[in-house]
Structure formats: structure tokens, C-alpha cells
Scaffold this active site. Structure first.
Site, PDB file in Angstrom:
ATOM      1  N   GLN A 176      -5.140  -1.446   9.517  1.00  0.00           N
ATOM      2  CA  GLN A 176      -4.998  -2.781   8.935  1.00  0.00           C
ATOM      3  C   GLN A 176      -5.628  -3.841   9.851  1.00  0.00           C
ATOM      4  O   GLN A 176      -5.352  -3.869  11.054  1.00  0.00           O
ATOM      5  CB  GLN A 176      -3.510  -3.085   8.705  1.00  0.00           C
ATOM      6  N   ASP A 180     -11.625   2.665   3.634  1.00  0.00           N
ATOM      7  CA  ASP A 180     -11.938   1.232   3.569  1.00  0.00           C
ATOM      8  C   ASP A 180     -13.450   0.997   3.408  1.00  0.00           C
ATOM      9  O   ASP A 180     -13.874  -0.096   3.028  1.00  0.00           O
ATOM     10  CB  ASP A 180     -11.533   0.556   4.889  1.00  0.00           C
ATOM     11  N   LYS A 190       0.847  -1.209   0.000  1.00  0.00           N
ATOM     12  CA  LYS A 190       0.000   0.000   0.000  1.00  0.00           C
ATOM     13  C   LYS A 190       0.880   1.256   0.000  1.00  0.00           C
ATOM     14  O   LYS A 190       0.605   2.205  -0.721  1.00  0.00           O
ATOM     15  CB  LYS A 190      -0.911   0.014   1.233  1.00  0.00           C
TER      16      LYS A 190
HETATM   17  N1  GUN Z   1      -6.746  -6.674   5.846  1.00  0.00           N
HETATM   18  C1  GUN Z   1      -6.820  -7.350   4.672  1.00  0.00           C
HETATM   19  N2  GUN Z   1      -7.410  -6.592   3.722  1.00  0.00           N
HETATM   20  C2  GUN Z   1      -7.726  -5.417   4.307  1.00  0.00           C
HETATM   21  C3  GUN Z   1      -8.327  -4.220   3.834  1.00  0.00           C
HETATM   22  O1  GUN Z   1      -8.747  -4.086   2.676  1.00  0.00           O
HETATM   23  N3  GUN Z   1      -8.454  -3.227   4.736  1.00  0.00           N
HETATM   24  C4  GUN Z   1      -8.034  -3.347   6.032  1.00  0.00           C
HETATM   25  N4  GUN Z   1      -8.208  -2.309   6.853  1.00  0.00           N
HETATM   26  N5  GUN Z   1      -7.459  -4.440   6.493  1.00  0.00           N
HETATM   27  C5  GUN Z   1      -7.303  -5.461   5.633  1.00  0.00           C
END
Ligand code: GUN
Length: 298
Positions: free
Chosen positions: A98, A121, A54
Site C-alpha cells: 500500500q 498493481d 481490499k
Molecule cells: N494507494 C492508493 N491507491 C493505491 C493502489 O491502487 N495501490 C497501492 N499499492 N497503493 C495505493
């Protein structure tokens, strides 16, 4: 029939390119870069990989990446205090905490503490509610990415039969809402569904998001269906190998002779998630500055 392969990797690369162009324009207009804050608590190896990619993708798209790595034993009060600080920070347009969080932290409370207007998100109940009633907000990245691939492939989805397998808050439920908004006839199937094979057989569109390797069999599919496979499952290693193959929730090899089009695993839905995250962050930035993102720019 030999199914066309839906190249999510290439689609995502083009989307990231467009986001990067608009992000450069944003910087010219706002006098600052759009900013994404990512919070990682603990040392989960998969999460570390995601957070690193990311960060790279954010910087490559002309945006600012603020990384906050906290120790696994961080208290909820400390994590909530950091989210508050990010909520108040004018240079932070999007906040992503996350998941999964270490077990002593309450994910619901943490997500609820994120400002809905920075919740890129789309996990906050306010954004889930907005999606449910058709107001604009942030839509979870993975289902939004699936929708873009479907719209690109099929155009108008009106009247098509769509079956979503899986009912998670992050994929299944928002996916069903998006398909419904696009005027598809939507069924949500799950682990208690009777005759899953019969339900899937009706579908012009199948979205599989259950997390069970190759569970959806080729014989279940209708001839000419479009298949979106959200699953990423690792098979047990072959003798002599240290890692097993990655496979989706659909029997990919079998589906190729029945479906009209299918996403591969890897290289299908997966790359779309980060691309949509960057898109959501840029939309947040334009909104936060009271600027209009040109229609159709993304
Ligand atoms: N963990 C795995 N995929 C994601 C995501 O798209 N967003 C978040 N916040 N955590 C994750």
C-alpha cells in the site's frame, strides 16, 4: 443534452461477481484459493480504510487475503525481506504494498523488489515496459477500470480523440497507453499544457486525473464527449459540517448539460480499482498454476 451517468459502482459489482465465480472454479482446479497479500506500513488513516476494503472484497470474491501490517518505523531491510518471502510463497499470487510508504522508505526500491508476475498493481517497471511495448503483463488497476467503462460505453474507440489530463505513472501514463492500444488518438495534457481548454475541446474522450477539485470546466468540453473523472477531492466543509463534500476533477453539475456520459464522484471510477485488483489477482493465480482462464470470462 443531459449526460448519462456511468455507474462504475454497479459495473464494479458485476465484475467482482464474475471474478468470484472464476475464483471458485480456480479453487476446484488448483486445490487452493487464489491469494492476495497486502502490506500496510504505518497508520495512515486513508490507507487503513483502503486495506480493510481490499480485504473484505478479496474474501467475498472467494480468494485468500493475507494482511501484513507493519509498524511505521519498519526498516527498508525488513520490508524487503517480507516482500522476498511473499515472492517465494506459492500460495501468494498477488502482492500489493500500500502506498504511500512512510518517508524513510524508498517506494521505487520496494516496488522493484516485487516479482513482476505477482505485481497485481502493475507498478513494476517490467509491467510498465510490457504495457509500453504491447506485451501482456499487469496493468495498473485504475486506468484499466477506466478503460473497461469506456469500452462498455463506446465500444470501438478507433480514431476517437482522447485527452488524458495528468501524467502520473499510476494513472495518466498507463491510461494513455491503453487508449493508444485501442487506436484512439491520444493527447496527454498536464500542468504545463498551454491552452488546456482548447486541448480538451477537441476530445471525444476526456480522462481527468489531476487531483484538483472541479478544475475541468463544463465550457471546455466538446458537446457529446464522454468524461471519465478519476479525481477524488474533498472540498472545505460547509459552515456547521465537519467534513466537506467529495468532488472530482470535473465540474460535474455543469458537465451534465454538455457531455454525453460522465462518471460521478463518488461511485464512478473509484469502485473499479478494487474490482480490477481482484481480476488481476485471479489472472496471476491462473498463470502461476499454468492454467488457462477461459477467454472472455472476466
Ligand atoms: N494507494 C492508493 N491507491 C493505491 C493502489 O491502487 N495501490 C497501492 N499499492 N497503493 C495505493
Amino acid at each position: 443534452m443531459v449526460a448519462q451517468i456511468i455507474d462504475g459502482k454497479a459495473f464494479a459489482a458485476r465484475l467482482r461477481e464474475r471474478v468470484g465465480e472464476q475464483a471458485a472454479k480456480f479453487e476446484g482446479l488448483a486445490g487452493r484459493k487464489a491469494g492476495l497479500a497486502v502490506v500496510l506500513v504505518g497508520e495512515d488513516p486513508a490507507s487503513q480504510v483502503y486495506v480493510r476494503s481490499k480485504h473484505k472484497a478479496t474474501v467475498a470474491a472467494n480468494m485468500e487475503s493475507f494482511e501484513h501490517r507493519l509498524p511505521a518505523e519498519t526498516t527498508e531491510a525488513d520490508l524487503l525481506a517480507l516482500v522476498d518471502q511473499l515472492n517465494a510463497d506459492q500460495t501468494v499470487d498477488g502482492i500489493l504494498v500500500q502506498l504511500p510508504l512512510p518517508a524513510h522508505l524508498d517506494e521505487k526500491a520496494v516496488i522493484a523488489s516485487i516479482s513482476p508476475d505477482k505485481d497485481v498493481d502493475g507498478f513494476h517497471v517490467t509491467n510498465a515496459g510490457r504495457l509500453a511495448v504491447g506485451q501482456s503483463g499487469f496493468v495498473p488497476c485504475t486506468p484499466m477500470g477506466c478503460m473497461m467503462l469506456l469500452a462498455d460505453r463506446l465500444g470501438d474507440l478507433s480514431g476517437l480523440e482522447a485527452v488524458v489530463i495528468g501524467r502520473s505513472n499510476i494513472v495518466g501514463k498507463p491510461m494513455a497507453q491503453l487508449l493508444l492500444d485501442a487506436n484512439a488518438t491520444v493527447t496527454i495534457a498536464h500542468s504545463r499544457t498551454k491552452d488546456l481548454a482548447g486541448v480538451v475541446k477537441r476530445a471525444d474522450i476526456v480522462v481527468a486525473a489531476v487531483g484538483r477539485a472541479e478544475m475541468v470546466k463544463a465550457e471546455w468540453l466538446k458537446e457529446g464527449a464522454t468524461v471519465i473523472d478519476v479525481g477524488i477531492n474533498r472540498l472545505p466543509p460547509e459552515p456547521g459540517a465537519d467534513k466537506g463534500r467529495l468532488v472530482g476533477d470535473v465540474d460535474y453539475a455543469g458537465a451534465q448539460s454538455v457531455a454525453a456520459a460522465i462518471t460521478p464522484v463518488p461511485g464512478g471510477v473509484g469502485p473499479m480499482t478494487i474490482a480490477v485488483l481482484l481480476r488481476n489477482t485471479l489472472i496471476a493465480a491462473y498463470r502461476n498454476e499454468g492454467l488457462d482462464l477461459p477467454d472472455g470470462a472476466l
